[in-house]
Scaffold this motif. Structure first.
Motif, short mmCIF file in Angstrom:
data_model
loop_
_atom_site.label_atom_id
_atom_site.label_comp_id
_atom_site.label_asym_id
_atom_site.label_seq_id
_atom_site.Cartn_x
_atom_site.Cartn_y
_atom_site.Cartn_z
N LYS A 5 0.84 -1.20 0.00
CA LYS A 5 0.00 0.00 0.00
C LYS A 5 0.87 1.24 0.00
O LYS A 5 1.91 1.29 0.65
CB LYS A 5 -0.91 0.01 1.22
CG LYS A 5 -1.99 -1.02 1.14
CD LYS A 5 -3.17 -0.63 2.00
CE LYS A 5 -4.26 -1.64 1.77
NZ LYS A 5 -5.49 -1.03 1.44
N LEU A 6 0.43 2.24 -0.74
CA LEU A 6 1.14 3.51 -0.80
C LEU A 6 0.50 4.49 0.18
O LEU A 6 -0.67 4.36 0.52
CB LEU A 6 1.07 4.10 -2.21
CG LEU A 6 1.67 3.26 -3.33
CD1 LEU A 6 1.43 3.93 -4.67
CD2 LEU A 6 3.16 3.06 -3.09
N ASP A 7 1.27 5.46 0.61
CA ASP A 7 0.73 6.48 1.51
C ASP A 7 0.12 7.63 0.72
O ASP A 7 0.05 8.76 1.19
CB ASP A 7 1.84 7.02 2.41
CG ASP A 7 2.28 5.99 3.44
OD1 ASP A 7 1.46 5.11 3.77
OD2 ASP A 7 3.43 6.06 3.89
N ILE A 8 -0.33 7.34 -0.50
CA ILE A 8 -0.92 8.35 -1.36
C ILE A 8 -2.41 8.09 -1.45
O ILE A 8 -2.84 6.99 -1.73
CB ILE A 8 -0.32 8.28 -2.78
CG1 ILE A 8 1.18 8.53 -2.74
CG2 ILE A 8 -1.00 9.28 -3.70
CD1 ILE A 8 1.89 8.24 -4.04
N THR A 9 -3.20 9.13 -1.19
CA THR A 9 -4.64 9.02 -1.33
C THR A 9 -5.05 9.70 -2.62
O THR A 9 -4.92 10.91 -2.75
CB THR A 9 -5.37 9.67 -0.14
OG1 THR A 9 -4.91 9.05 1.06
CG2 THR A 9 -6.86 9.52 -0.27
N ARG A 10 -5.50 8.92 -3.56
CA ARG A 10 -5.95 9.47 -4.83
C ARG A 10 -7.48 9.51 -4.78
O ARG A 10 -8.13 8.50 -4.98
CB ARG A 10 -5.45 8.62 -5.98
CG ARG A 10 -3.95 8.75 -6.15
CD ARG A 10 -3.51 8.21 -7.50
NE ARG A 10 -2.14 8.58 -7.75
CZ ARG A 10 -1.09 7.77 -7.57
NH1 ARG A 10 -1.29 6.55 -7.14
NH2 ARG A 10 0.12 8.19 -7.81
N ASN A 11 -8.01 10.68 -4.51
CA ASN A 11 -9.46 10.81 -4.35
C ASN A 11 -10.10 11.63 -5.47
O ASN A 11 -11.25 12.04 -5.36
CB ASN A 11 -9.79 11.41 -2.99
CG ASN A 11 -9.15 12.77 -2.79
OD1 ASN A 11 -8.36 13.21 -3.61
ND2 ASN A 11 -9.49 13.44 -1.71
N ARG A 12 -9.38 11.87 -6.54
CA ARG A 12 -9.91 12.61 -7.69
C ARG A 12 -9.76 11.75 -8.94
O ARG A 12 -8.79 11.02 -9.10
CB ARG A 12 -9.14 13.91 -7.92
CG ARG A 12 -9.17 14.85 -6.75
CD ARG A 12 -10.50 15.55 -6.71
NE ARG A 12 -10.45 16.55 -5.67
CZ ARG A 12 -11.50 16.89 -4.96
NH1 ARG A 12 -12.65 16.33 -5.17
NH2 ARG A 12 -11.40 17.80 -4.03
N GLN A 13 -10.74 11.88 -9.84
CA GLN A 13 -10.67 11.15 -11.11
C GLN A 13 -10.77 12.13 -12.26
O GLN A 13 -11.39 13.18 -12.15
CB GLN A 13 -11.82 10.15 -11.23
CG GLN A 13 -11.63 8.92 -10.41
CD GLN A 13 -12.67 7.87 -10.76
OE1 GLN A 13 -13.74 8.18 -11.24
NE2 GLN A 13 -12.32 6.63 -10.50
N PHE A 14 -10.14 11.73 -13.36
CA PHE A 14 -10.20 12.51 -14.58
C PHE A 14 -10.49 11.51 -15.70
O PHE A 14 -9.65 10.68 -16.02
CB PHE A 14 -8.86 13.21 -14.81
CG PHE A 14 -8.82 14.04 -16.07
CD1 PHE A 14 -9.45 15.27 -16.12
CD2 PHE A 14 -8.16 13.58 -17.20
CE1 PHE A 14 -9.41 16.03 -17.27
CE2 PHE A 14 -8.12 14.33 -18.35
CZ PHE A 14 -8.75 15.56 -18.39
N ASN A 15 -11.69 11.54 -16.24
CA ASN A 15 -12.09 10.58 -17.26
C ASN A 15 -11.88 11.16 -18.65
O ASN A 15 -12.18 12.32 -18.91
CB ASN A 15 -13.56 10.20 -17.09
CG ASN A 15 -13.78 9.50 -15.76
OD1 ASN A 15 -13.00 8.66 -15.36
ND2 ASN A 15 -14.84 9.87 -15.08
N VAL A 16 -11.37 10.33 -19.54
CA VAL A 16 -11.09 10.74 -20.91
C VAL A 16 -11.77 9.76 -21.85
O VAL A 16 -11.63 8.54 -21.68
CB VAL A 16 -9.56 10.73 -21.18
CG1 VAL A 16 -9.26 11.10 -22.61
CG2 VAL A 16 -8.85 11.66 -20.22
#
Length: 111
Positions: A5-16
């Motif tokens: 597990k990474l200590d990075i929280t990715r809570n945004r998405q960008f859909n293409v």
């Protein structure tokens, strides 16, 4: 073994939106880079250095061989798409053909 597990929280998405051809090209580029598509796109967006083996592996191959491999891959993709759309069983000779193609690719990349 699971990924750490990474200590990075990715809570945004960008859909293409992509065409089928663009998506196939993305998947191929990520596969060649040895990366998951999401990691490949993230690296490209933020201009992170891609693994050096990507450029080396592709440069070692003859351009004519790359053209033929791209055509074979395109044909296999079309066959797979039709098999899935029509809900058919895979042809019996497909697995041996894919195994042979993988062996050829391994040999070409050793070059």
């Amino acid at each position: 073994m699971a990924r750490p597990k990474l200590d990075i929280t990715r809570n945004r998405q960008f859909n293409v939106g992509l065409t089928d051809a663009e998506f196939a090209k993305l998947l191929q580029a990520a596969r060649v880079a040895g990366m998951r598509p999401v990691d490949y796109v993230r690296a490209k967006i933020f201009a992170k250095a891609l693994p050096a083996r990507t450029a080396l592996a592709v440069r070692q191959l003859d351009p004519l061989l790359l053209t033929h491999l791209a055509r074979i891959g395109n044909n296999l993709n079309q066959v797979a798409r039709q098999i899935h759309q029509l809900d058919l069983e895979s042809p019996a000779d497909l697995a041996p053909a894919l195994a042979e193609l993988r062996a050829i690719l391994r040999e070409a990349l050793k070059g």
